[in-house]
Design an enzyme around this catalytic site. Structure first.
Site, PDB file in Angstrom:
ATOM      1  N   VAL A  84      87.286  -3.506  59.370  1.00  0.00           N
ATOM      2  CA  VAL A  84      86.026  -3.046  58.779  1.00  0.00           C
ATOM      3  C   VAL A  84      85.891  -1.532  58.941  1.00  0.00           C
ATOM      4  O   VAL A  84      85.628  -0.802  57.976  1.00  0.00           O
ATOM      5  CB  VAL A  84      84.828  -3.772  59.427  1.00  0.00           C
ATOM      6  CG1 VAL A  84      83.523  -3.278  58.807  1.00  0.00           C
ATOM      7  CG2 VAL A  84      84.959  -5.273  59.255  1.00  0.00           C
ATOM      8  N   TYR A  85      86.089  -1.059  60.158  1.00  0.00           N
ATOM      9  CA  TYR A  85      85.990   0.381  60.423  1.00  0.00           C
ATOM     10  C   TYR A  85      87.031   1.153  59.630  1.00  0.00           C
ATOM     11  O   TYR A  85      86.719   2.165  58.992  1.00  0.00           O
ATOM     12  CB  TYR A  85      86.168   0.627  61.918  1.00  0.00           C
ATOM     13  CG  TYR A  85      86.146   2.087  62.306  1.00  0.00           C
ATOM     14  CD1 TYR A  85      84.953   2.796  62.339  1.00  0.00           C
ATOM     15  CD2 TYR A  85      87.328   2.747  62.655  1.00  0.00           C
ATOM     16  CE1 TYR A  85      84.931   4.136  62.708  1.00  0.00           C
ATOM     17  CE2 TYR A  85      87.313   4.084  63.025  1.00  0.00           C
ATOM     18  CZ  TYR A  85      86.113   4.774  63.050  1.00  0.00           C
ATOM     19  OH  TYR A  85      86.099   6.099  63.404  1.00  0.00           O
TER      20      TYR A  85
END
Length: 242
Positions: free
Chosen positions: A152-153
């Site tokens: 996600v990051y």
């Protein structure tokens, strides 16, 4: 090597800790007047103490209406002129995708991508008529490598890296420079969400860098001759193994 930014006006988001505070401190010590932007009023008050040219501005950038007040608030405090903007505020979501909280994903993507885009847009509208200005965005080594423990990051940083490089091609004609700094693991609060075994391994092997080292790179980028843009600096600890 000493770098001088005497007479320059700057603003840094996420400025009360980590890379944001290290960047702000470096700018202040190079002679700039700096608006430090953060949502944590107490932390801002603490870090600004002792710096005559440090100006706190409390804003929660995830508040859509408050975010719109960023540039007016900066310009009010800097007598209408901004020379340097460091878009640094960000969040981290690590671990397996299936374990990520959907609300956390929304908050992180909003701050790491949408807020940066909106802030930089407003800064460009101010800087372009002046035909000069510098914008630095905190990206990540994760923007250049599909890091398996933080999908996600990493996705947010891949997006913002593309944004920086495409925007650069639009604004150089106006005398503006925009670049990103992409650190590997930095000792900040963002690492609190790392898998514990990965964090322990990195600490034991010397695979982390200090925020002040990233600030030194930012100063280098800002003090190049106007005809030179440092497009993206990827920096990692020598012992860091992807």
């Amino acid at each position: 090597m000493g770098y001088s930014l005497e007479g320059k006006n700057a603003a840094v988001t996420g400025a009360a800790s980590g890379i944001g505070w290290a960047s702000s401190k470096a700018l202040l010590e190079a002679g700039a007047t700096v608006v430090l932007v953060d949502r944590d009023a107490k932390a801002l008050e603490r870090v600004c103490t002792g710096y005559d040219k440090a100006i706190p501005l409390v804003i929660d950038l995830l508040d859509t209406q408050a975010c719109k007040t960023l540039m007016p608030g900066i310009l009010e405090r800097l007598n209408g002129t901004l020379d340097i903007f460091h878009a640094n505020a960000g969040l981290y979501v690590g671990g397996d995708l299936v374990d990520a909280d959907p609300d956390d994903i929304d908050r992180m993507l909003n701050l790491n991508i949408n807020v940066v885009m909106k802030n930089v847009r407003d800064v460009i509208k101010h800087m372009s008529p002046n035909k000069t200005g510098d914008i630095i965005v905190t990206s990540s080594l994760a923007a250049h490598f599909p890091t398996p423990w933080e999908p996600v990051y990493a996705s947010s940083k891949w997006a913002i890296d593309c944004f920086v490089q495409t925007t650069r091609r639009q604004v150089f004609k106006d005398g503006l420079r925009i670049g990103s700094v992409s650190p590997g693991p930095v000792i900040t609060a963002l690492l609190d969400d790392w898998p514990q075994e990965k964090l322990d391994e990195a600490k034991a092997s010397g695979s982390l860098v200090e925020a002040k080292e990233i600030a030194e790179i930012i100063l280098f980028m800002l003090t190049r001759p106007r005809g030179m843009t440092i497009r993206d600096v990827v920096v990692m600890p020598t012992n860091f193994d992807l």
